[in-house]
Design a protein around this motif. Structure first.
Motif, PDB file in Angstrom:
ATOM      1  N   SER A   1      80.378  39.582  60.897  1.00 23.16           N
ATOM      2  CA  SER A   1      79.352  39.091  59.982  1.00 23.16           C
ATOM      3  C   SER A   1      79.170  40.126  58.876  1.00 23.16           C
ATOM      4  N   THR A   2      79.508  39.746  57.650  1.00 23.84           N
ATOM      5  CA  THR A   2      79.335  40.699  56.536  1.00 23.84           C
ATOM      6  C   THR A   2      77.844  41.016  56.372  1.00 23.84           C
ATOM      7  N   GLY A   3      76.976  40.036  56.656  1.00 24.03           N
ATOM      8  CA  GLY A   3      75.535  40.283  56.567  1.00 24.03           C
ATOM      9  C   GLY A   3      75.113  41.379  57.557  1.00 24.03           C
TER      10      GLY A   3
ATOM     11  N   LEU B   1      76.368  44.739  56.336  1.00 25.59           N
ATOM     12  CA  LEU B   1      75.556  45.228  55.210  1.00 25.59           C
ATOM     13  C   LEU B   1      74.175  45.682  55.672  1.00 25.59           C
ATOM     14  N   ARG B   2      73.548  44.917  56.581  1.00 19.04           N
ATOM     15  CA  ARG B   2      72.211  45.320  57.059  1.00 19.04           C
ATOM     16  C   ARG B   2      72.277  46.674  57.777  1.00 19.04           C
ATOM     17  N   ALA B   3      73.361  46.881  58.549  1.00 20.77           N
ATOM     18  CA  ALA B   3      73.512  48.168  59.249  1.00 20.77           C
ATOM     19  C   ALA B   3      73.673  49.291  58.217  1.00 20.77           C
TER      20      ALA B   3
ATOM     21  N   GLY C   1      67.984  37.921  47.957  1.00 20.17           N
ATOM     22  CA  GLY C   1      68.711  36.721  48.393  1.00 20.17           C
ATOM     23  C   GLY C   1      69.899  36.410  47.501  1.00 20.17           C
ATOM     24  N   ASP C   2      70.299  37.388  46.653  1.00 21.86           N
ATOM     25  CA  ASP C   2      71.496  37.205  45.819  1.00 21.86           C
ATOM     26  C   ASP C   2      72.721  37.707  46.570  1.00 21.86           C
ATOM     27  N   LEU C   3      73.902  37.414  46.023  1.00 19.02           N
ATOM     28  CA  LEU C   3      75.121  37.898  46.672  1.00 19.02           C
ATOM     29  C   LEU C   3      75.443  39.310  46.209  1.00 19.02           C
ATOM     30  N   VAL C   4      76.049  40.056  47.125  1.00 21.04           N
ATOM     31  CA  VAL C   4      76.583  41.376  46.832  1.00 21.04           C
ATOM     32  C   VAL C   4      77.931  41.151  46.126  1.00 21.04           C
ATOM     33  N   SER C   5      78.401  42.126  45.348  1.00 23.75           N
ATOM     34  CA  SER C   5      79.610  41.877  44.538  1.00 23.75           C
ATOM     35  C   SER C   5      80.852  41.606  45.395  1.00 23.75           C
TER      36      SER C   5
ATOM     37  N   LEU D   1      82.780  44.771  46.489  1.00 22.20           N
ATOM     38  CA  LEU D   1      82.206  45.500  47.621  1.00 22.20           C
ATOM     39  C   LEU D   1      82.572  44.787  48.935  1.00 22.20           C
ATOM     40  N   ILE D   2      82.420  43.469  48.928  1.00 17.65           N
ATOM     41  CA  ILE D   2      82.698  42.689  50.142  1.00 17.65           C
ATOM     42  C   ILE D   2      84.187  42.767  50.507  1.00 17.65           C
ATOM     43  N   MET D   3      85.075  42.675  49.526  1.00 13.72           N
ATOM     44  CA  MET D   3      86.501  42.723  49.848  1.00 13.72           C
ATOM     45  C   MET D   3      86.897  44.106  50.359  1.00 13.72           C
TER      46      MET D   3
ATOM     47  N   ASP E   1      81.871  35.140  59.827  1.00  8.41           N
ATOM     48  CA  ASP E   1      80.523  34.554  59.757  1.00  8.41           C
ATOM     49  C   ASP E   1      79.845  35.077  58.488  1.00  8.41           C
ATOM     50  N   GLY E   2      79.766  34.212  57.475  1.00  5.57           N
ATOM     51  CA  GLY E   2      79.129  34.648  56.227  1.00  5.57           C
ATOM     52  C   GLY E   2      80.115  35.221  55.225  1.00  5.57           C
ATOM     53  N   PHE E   3      81.378  35.075  55.499  1.00  7.08           N
ATOM     54  CA  PHE E   3      82.460  35.501  54.602  1.00  7.08           C
ATOM     55  C   PHE E   3      83.627  34.525  54.764  1.00  7.08           C
ATOM     56  N   PRO E   4      84.291  34.077  53.714  1.00  3.70           N
ATOM     57  CA  PRO E   4      83.997  34.315  52.300  1.00  3.70           C
ATOM     58  C   PRO E   4      82.819  33.477  51.825  1.00  3.70           C
ATOM     59  N   ARG E   5      82.217  33.913  50.724  1.00  6.92           N
ATOM     60  CA  ARG E   5      81.043  33.228  50.192  1.00  6.92           C
ATOM     61  C   ARG E   5      81.227  32.800  48.747  1.00  6.92           C
ATOM     62  N   THR E   6      82.360  33.152  48.153  1.00  4.95           N
ATOM     63  CA  THR E   6      82.645  32.723  46.774  1.00  4.95           C
ATOM     64  C   THR E   6      84.131  32.354  46.716  1.00  4.95           C
TER      65      THR E   6
ATOM     66  N   PRO F   1      86.348  33.503  44.502  1.00  4.45           N
ATOM     67  CA  PRO F   1      87.169  34.717  44.409  1.00  4.45           C
ATOM     68  C   PRO F   1      87.355  35.420  45.765  1.00  4.45           C
ATOM     69  N   GLN F   2      86.324  35.423  46.623  1.00  3.02           N
ATOM     70  CA  GLN F   2      86.500  36.030  47.958  1.00  3.02           C
ATOM     71  C   GLN F   2      87.524  35.238  48.775  1.00  3.02           C
ATOM     72  N   ALA F   3      87.466  33.897  48.663  1.00  6.14           N
ATOM     73  CA  ALA F   3      88.408  33.062  49.430  1.00  6.14           C
ATOM     74  C   ALA F   3      89.843  33.303  48.949  1.00  6.14           C
TER      75      ALA F   3
ATOM     76  N   GLN G   1      61.094  39.739  61.342  1.00  7.38           N
ATOM     77  CA  GLN G   1      61.510  38.774  60.327  1.00  7.38           C
ATOM     78  C   GLN G   1      62.314  39.558  59.293  1.00  7.38           C
ATOM     79  N   ARG G   2      63.495  39.052  58.934  1.00  8.04           N
ATOM     80  CA  ARG G   2      64.318  39.771  57.963  1.00  8.04           C
ATOM     81  C   ARG G   2      63.632  39.820  56.599  1.00  8.04           C
ATOM     82  N   ASP G   3      63.913  40.899  55.844  1.00  3.89           N
ATOM     83  CA  ASP G   3      63.358  41.051  54.492  1.00  3.89           C
ATOM     84  C   ASP G   3      63.690  39.869  53.602  1.00  3.89           C
TER      85      ASP G   3
ATOM     86  N   ASN H   1      65.920  31.071  47.200  1.00  5.11           N
ATOM     87  CA  ASN H   1      67.004  31.591  46.350  1.00  5.11           C
ATOM     88  C   ASN H   1      68.336  31.584  47.105  1.00  5.11           C
ATOM     89  N   ARG H   2      68.324  31.975  48.380  1.00  6.55           N
ATOM     90  CA  ARG H   2      69.577  31.999  49.147  1.00  6.55           C
ATOM     91  C   ARG H   2      70.192  30.602  49.228  1.00  6.55           C
ATOM     92  N   LEU H   3      69.333  29.589  49.394  1.00  2.00           N
ATOM     93  CA  LEU H   3      69.881  28.219  49.483  1.00  2.00           C
ATOM     94  C   LEU H   3      70.451  27.777  48.132  1.00  2.00           C
TER      95      LEU H   3
HETATM   96  P1  AMP Z   1      73.765  36.740  55.934  1.00  2.00           P
HETATM   97  O1  AMP Z   1      73.250  37.511  57.095  1.00  2.00           O
HETATM   98  O2  AMP Z   1      75.163  36.265  56.126  1.00  2.00           O
HETATM   99  O3  AMP Z   1      72.825  35.626  55.513  1.00  2.00           O
HETATM  100  O4  AMP Z   1      73.838  37.769  54.712  1.00  2.00           O
HETATM  101  C1  AMP Z   1      72.676  38.410  54.227  1.00  2.00           C
HETATM  102  C2  AMP Z   1      72.888  38.862  52.797  1.00  2.00           C
HETATM  103  O5  AMP Z   1      73.979  39.786  52.717  1.00  2.00           O
HETATM  104  C3  AMP Z   1      73.242  37.743  51.814  1.00  2.00           C
HETATM  105  O6  AMP Z   1      72.100  37.045  51.340  1.00  2.00           O
HETATM  106  C4  AMP Z   1      73.946  38.545  50.718  1.00  2.00           C
HETATM  107  O7  AMP Z   1      73.018  39.261  49.926  1.00  2.00           O
HETATM  108  C5  AMP Z   1      74.734  39.570  51.531  1.00  2.00           C
HETATM  109  N1  AMP Z   1      76.086  39.064  51.919  1.00  2.00           N
HETATM  110  C6  AMP Z   1      76.545  38.824  53.185  1.00  2.00           C
HETATM  111  N2  AMP Z   1      77.810  38.389  53.168  1.00  2.00           N
HETATM  112  C7  AMP Z   1      78.175  38.330  51.858  1.00  2.00           C
HETATM  113  C8  AMP Z   1      79.363  37.930  51.191  1.00  2.00           C
HETATM  114  N3  AMP Z   1      80.459  37.494  51.870  1.00  2.00           N
HETATM  115  N4  AMP Z   1      79.378  37.992  49.833  1.00  2.00           N
HETATM  116  C9  AMP Z   1      78.311  38.438  49.136  1.00  2.00           C
HETATM  117  N5  AMP Z   1      77.152  38.816  49.706  1.00  2.00           N
HETATM  118  C10 AMP Z   1      77.069  38.772  51.056  1.00  2.00           C
END
Ligand code: AMP
Length: 213
Positions: free
Chosen positions: A30-32, A35-37, A56-60, A63-65, A84-89, A91-93, A159-161, A170-172
């Motif tokens: 899970s990229t999320g 990133l949280r860690a 609730g925006d995407l990280v670049s 960075l993700i790749m 889980d949560g990757f790819p999200r765009t 370009p990532q795919a 509860q997550r930030d 915004n995330r949706l």
């Molecule tokens: P998630 O736990 O998968 O909902 O991810 C939490 C947050 O981490 C997202 O709202 C994004 O800010 C960032 N994030 C996680 N995965 C990605 C990804 N593949 N691309 C860009 N941002 C990500």
């Protein structure tokens, strides 16, 4: 197995991934969670990702790749992985496609978990997460035995930030704009399995049937 789990935040990707890991030792990535860690540990990566995540925006994509290029080479991926949560765009795919081709790997399929927006909104506002091990709870349907304490590891269940109403909305929106088009991308690649299901067990059954076919 090697799968991508697609679906809006709150569709149940993490829950399904955790159930699937028990079937064949595949690892959940899970990229999320990564990133949280990083944010919690205050690393350079965490500092770069923190503001976008909180809003609730995407990280670049870069960075993700960078994260995934390293992660997929780790030993535990040999038994298979559930992304889980990757790819999200798109370009990532595209970048993942090149990465996997270079590694000589192929995915089994891409599972699109399709859940109605009302169900998702309700789930996300009532979701709680262990900040130590990532275990997911729900204040209504699956609370920890002791309030605020993880059943598995004893860590704090919070509860997550990014699970405030504003960040969720915004995330949706970000999901619909940037990530939902991946369903079409993988459909063109002939890899898409769409599951209209609100129960994780039904999703697992559909995946098992697909992998057996
Ligand atoms: P998630 O736990 O998968 O909902 O991810 C939490 C947050 O981490 C997202 O709202 C994004 O800010 C960032 N994030 C996680 N995965 C990605 C990804 N593949 N691309 C860009 N941002 C990500």
């Amino acid at each position: 197995m090697k799968l991508i789990l697609l679906g809006a935040p709150g569709a149940g990707k993490g829950t399904v991934a955790k159930l699937l890991t028990k079937m064949d030792g595949s690892v959940q990535i899970s990229t999320g969670d990564i990133l949280r860690a990083a944010v919690a540990a205050g690393t350079e990566l965490g500092k770069k990702a923190e503001a976008a995540m909180k809003a609730g925006d995407l990280v670049s994509d870069d960075l993700i790749m960078g994260i995934m290029g390293e992660r997929l080479k780790e030993d535990d991926c040999k038994a298979g992985y559930l992304l889980d949560g990757f790819p999200r765009t798109i370009p990532q795919a595209e970048a993942l496609k090149v990465l996997l081709a270079n590694m000589g790997e192929e995915l089994d399929c891409v599972v699109n978990i399709d859940v109605p927006r009302e169900v998702i909104l309700d789930r996300l506002t009532t979701r709680r997460t262990c900040s130590d091990c990532g275990e997911i709870y729900n204040v209504k349907s699956n609370p920890p035995k002791e309030e605020g304490k993880c059943d598995k590891c004893g860590g704090p269940v919070v509860q997550r930030d990014d699970e405030t109403e504003e960040a969720i909305s915004n995330r949706l929106d970000v999901y619909n704009e940037k990530t939902a088009p991946l369903a079409g991308f993988y459909e063109n690649e002939g890899m898409l399995l769409t599951v209209d299901a609100t129960s994780s067990d039904a999703v697992i059954d559909a995946i098992k049937a697909k992998l057996a076919s």
